[in-house]
Design a protein around this motif. Structure first.
Motif, mmCIF file in Angstrom:
data_model
loop_
_atom_site.group_PDB
_atom_site.id
_atom_site.type_symbol
_atom_site.label_atom_id
_atom_site.label_comp_id
_atom_site.label_asym_id
_atom_site.label_seq_id
_atom_site.Cartn_x
_atom_site.Cartn_y
_atom_site.Cartn_z
ATOM 1 N N ARG A 28 -36.684 -16.546 4.563
ATOM 2 C CA ARG A 28 -37.856 -16.123 4.052
ATOM 3 C C ARG A 28 -38.965 -16.229 4.690
ATOM 4 O O ARG A 28 -39.194 -17.221 5.649
ATOM 5 C CB ARG A 28 -38.146 -17.111 2.858
ATOM 6 N N GLN A 57 -43.328 -16.032 5.074
ATOM 7 C CA GLN A 57 -44.824 -16.008 4.533
ATOM 8 C C GLN A 57 -45.441 -15.249 5.412
ATOM 9 O O GLN A 57 -45.771 -15.411 6.651
ATOM 10 C CB GLN A 57 -45.150 -17.474 4.572
ATOM 11 N N LEU A 58 -46.252 -14.264 4.902
ATOM 12 C CA LEU A 58 -47.121 -13.394 5.380
ATOM 13 C C LEU A 58 -48.602 -13.755 4.937
ATOM 14 O O LEU A 58 -48.875 -13.763 3.733
ATOM 15 C CB LEU A 58 -46.667 -11.890 5.390
ATOM 16 N N LYS A 59 -49.568 -13.079 5.517
ATOM 17 C CA LYS A 59 -50.929 -12.987 5.284
ATOM 18 C C LYS A 59 -51.222 -11.815 5.535
ATOM 19 O O LYS A 59 -51.138 -11.478 6.966
ATOM 20 C CB LYS A 59 -51.976 -14.138 5.820
ATOM 21 N N ASP A 68 -51.518 -13.126 0.416
ATOM 22 C CA ASP A 68 -50.285 -13.935 0.557
ATOM 23 C C ASP A 68 -49.156 -13.224 -0.041
ATOM 24 O O ASP A 68 -49.267 -12.991 -0.975
ATOM 25 C CB ASP A 68 -50.426 -15.467 0.219
ATOM 26 N N TYR A 69 -48.064 -13.389 0.982
ATOM 27 C CA TYR A 69 -46.769 -12.722 0.554
ATOM 28 C C TYR A 69 -45.509 -13.089 1.047
ATOM 29 O O TYR A 69 -45.609 -13.964 1.945
ATOM 30 C CB TYR A 69 -46.684 -10.964 0.979
ATOM 31 N N THR A 70 -44.674 -13.271 0.541
ATOM 32 C CA THR A 70 -43.329 -13.702 0.727
ATOM 33 C C THR A 70 -42.299 -12.562 1.039
ATOM 34 O O THR A 70 -42.052 -11.938 -0.328
ATOM 35 C CB THR A 70 -42.777 -14.812 -0.261
ATOM 36 N N ASP A 106 -38.519 -12.157 1.117
ATOM 37 C CA ASP A 106 -37.075 -12.834 0.956
ATOM 38 C C ASP A 106 -35.828 -11.967 1.673
ATOM 39 O O ASP A 106 -36.174 -10.618 1.933
ATOM 40 C CB ASP A 106 -37.062 -13.070 -0.490
#
Length: 89
Positions: A2, A4-6, A21-23, A25
């Motif tokens: 997983r 985590q992105l900005k 913010d995005y994740t 998967d």
């Protein structure tokens, strides 16, 4: 894995932008950064959200179209490596 992105989102040159913010998967360590963004976009589209727009063309490390700033570094942390050659491992 997983991730985590900005991501900087801006509707156009005159629109106010913001970090979102995005994740992502199910990211495999052997994916390139661009392939990881493809996974994120598939997830966003499935939820009816706007995908992340990014330039890409050859995905072979030749054209340089995939220029991005990753963790404050153009093309990411490795010198002489294009974003499409930057792997998630």
């Amino acid at each position: 894995m997983r991730v985590q992105l900005k991501v900087w989102r801006q509707a156009g040159p005159d629109a106010q932008g913001r970090l979102v913010d995005y994740t992502a998967d199910n990211v495999h360590p052997d994916m390139s950064f661009l392939e990881m963004l493809d996974v994120l976009n598939e997830q966003l589209i499935a939820k009816g959200e706007e995908p992340v727009a990014f330039d890409h063309d050859c995905r072979e490390g030749i054209c340089g179209m995939c220029s991005m700033v990753i963790n404050g570094e153009p093309h990411g942390p490795k010198r002489g490596v294009t974003t499409c050659q930057l792997h998630m491992r």
